[in-house]
Design an enzyme around this catalytic site. Sequence first.
Site, short mmCIF file in Angstrom:
data_model
loop_
_atom_site.label_atom_id
_atom_site.label_comp_id
_atom_site.label_asym_id
_atom_site.label_seq_id
_atom_site.Cartn_x
_atom_site.Cartn_y
_atom_site.Cartn_z
N ARG A 104 13.16 36.20 31.31
CA ARG A 104 13.45 36.71 32.65
C ARG A 104 13.80 35.59 33.62
O ARG A 104 13.38 34.45 33.47
CB ARG A 104 12.23 37.47 33.19
CG ARG A 104 11.98 38.80 32.50
CD ARG A 104 12.95 39.86 32.98
NE ARG A 104 12.74 41.16 32.36
CZ ARG A 104 13.28 42.28 32.83
NH1 ARG A 104 14.04 42.26 33.90
NH2 ARG A 104 13.05 43.43 32.22
N LYS A 109 21.27 47.30 35.03
CA LYS A 109 21.38 47.45 36.48
C LYS A 109 21.76 46.14 37.16
O LYS A 109 22.64 46.10 38.02
CB LYS A 109 20.05 47.95 37.06
CG LYS A 109 19.61 49.31 36.58
CD LYS A 109 18.38 49.82 37.33
CE LYS A 109 17.18 48.92 37.21
NZ LYS A 109 16.72 48.77 35.79
N THR A 110 21.07 45.06 36.80
CA THR A 110 21.33 43.77 37.45
C THR A 110 22.73 43.26 37.13
O THR A 110 23.46 42.81 38.02
CB THR A 110 20.28 42.74 37.00
OG1 THR A 110 18.97 43.21 37.35
CG2 THR A 110 20.52 41.39 37.66
N LYS A 167 6.20 45.29 39.84
CA LYS A 167 6.10 46.72 39.56
C LYS A 167 4.94 47.36 40.31
O LYS A 167 4.97 48.55 40.64
CB LYS A 167 5.95 46.95 38.05
CG LYS A 167 7.24 46.70 37.28
CD LYS A 167 8.35 47.64 37.71
CE LYS A 167 9.60 47.45 36.88
NZ LYS A 167 10.72 48.34 37.32
N SER A 202 14.31 49.37 32.76
CA SER A 202 14.45 47.93 32.62
C SER A 202 15.27 47.59 31.38
O SER A 202 15.08 48.15 30.32
CB SER A 202 13.06 47.29 32.50
OG SER A 202 12.32 47.49 33.67
N ARG A 216 5.39 43.88 30.50
CA ARG A 216 4.42 44.72 31.22
C ARG A 216 3.46 45.40 30.24
O ARG A 216 3.78 45.58 29.06
CB ARG A 216 5.15 45.75 32.07
CG ARG A 216 5.84 45.16 33.28
CD ARG A 216 6.48 46.21 34.16
NE ARG A 216 7.67 46.79 33.51
CZ ARG A 216 7.75 48.01 33.03
NH1 ARG A 216 6.69 48.82 33.10
NH2 ARG A 216 8.85 48.46 32.47
N HIS A 237 14.62 53.82 41.15
CA HIS A 237 14.69 52.72 40.18
C HIS A 237 16.17 52.54 39.86
O HIS A 237 16.68 53.02 38.86
CB HIS A 237 13.89 53.06 38.94
CG HIS A 237 13.69 51.89 38.03
ND1 HIS A 237 13.23 52.02 36.73
CD2 HIS A 237 13.89 50.56 38.21
CE1 HIS A 237 13.14 50.83 36.18
NE2 HIS A 237 13.55 49.93 37.05
N ASP A 265 17.51 46.43 41.63
CA ASP A 265 16.50 47.17 40.86
C ASP A 265 15.76 48.26 41.63
O ASP A 265 15.48 49.31 41.07
CB ASP A 265 15.47 46.19 40.29
CG ASP A 265 14.56 46.82 39.26
OD1 ASP A 265 15.07 47.50 38.36
OD2 ASP A 265 13.34 46.63 39.34
#
Length: 406
Positions: free
Chosen positions: A331, A251-252, A210, A247, A65, A229, A266
């Site tokens: 990713r 989390k995933t 995003k 990020s 990003r 988030h 997410d």
Amino acid sequence: CVFFFFFKQKTAYEMLRSLVGSEMCIRDRLYEYAIKRAPVDPKTRQDIIASNGALCSYSGERTGRSPKDKRVVIDDNTRNEVWWGKVNIPLEPASFKLHEERVLDYLNLRPQLYVIDGYAGWDPAVRVKVRVITARAYHALFMKQMLIRPTPEEHAKDFQQLPDYHIFNAGEFPASAQIPGIGSKTCPTLNLTERKIVIAGTQYAGEMKKGIFAVMHYLMAKQGLASLHASANEGEKGDVSILFGLSGTGKTTLSADPKRKLIGDDEHVWSDQGVFNIEGGCYAKCVNLTREKEPEIYDALRFGAVLENVLFKPDTRDVDYENIEITENTRACYPLEYIPNAKLPAVGGHPKNIFFLTCDAYGVLPPVSKLDYNQAMYHFISGYTAKVAGTEMGIVEPQATFSACF
């Protein structure tokens, strides 16, 4: 829903029809177009199909990003409603119009466009209808998996009129640094009043994801709901846990627990009824991914999934998850239903457990802490953590940061 369309600028906001076919048919066609049509920039690698069936796509120069280049339009509606600063950098409406016109002119000249319709938010009472228009097939497939896919009946009912938000993605086309307030060839821009996201100068697909998350932050807050988030999952007794984190903090990985139902990995909203996922898919970091460590995610990377900036072995096309020649921020995008124990619809009750995931690169915090009420409030507002290498352009090693509310 997806269709392939060529439009003139004045009709860009009048797209009312779409081809409605089976999910497999639509994915097949997007695969075909991704492979047949070379990227505009010859330096960007050509899309290919890996041995596991996933589409390997490449975003060119930008592999993360670009928050320093992102702009939000400031006007009478947003002037006192957005937290302006380094995160939300203001752009005047006149500059946005010039930026948008250049993007639409570019899209008008493309031989093929791809249009995806989908929802943001699993709660029908507050979900947002989104239409994505892009010049690259892989971007269309990415957003088809990340948005919530309408049934043919829902599409016929909800998308015959203009959707709530548009994304115009001309990522292969550079923004103009001569436009006041932009100053860079990269510029993802959000206009909350005109309900548009306009992207130029970056092909990184995460900018679209995003961008919609930013929209939901704005819209949900105005309705008294909390956008989070965070990932979420549910135990056998209906006990919901949510895991906050920036990020790349886990989390995933942690939400994909084989003993618990996955609600989402997410982005969520916490309402008076409980939590619901904003998305229809997952977006995982896949550097050093193995079946032994993360079997659910590994097996989800098959036909229909998108691998972004992930390399493969030329002789077998087996995915090489250890190869970070392009970026550490490799990713993978896949629909929720690719996780065997995903909960659909992706909604749950009020959380019983709340976790704050911190990439503590400097050893400030103990490995595990149990927080009382006041400590939890303080840590949520302060948001001490670190930015992980590769997730943003220019971040090559962990950098300590304070990210309020994560």
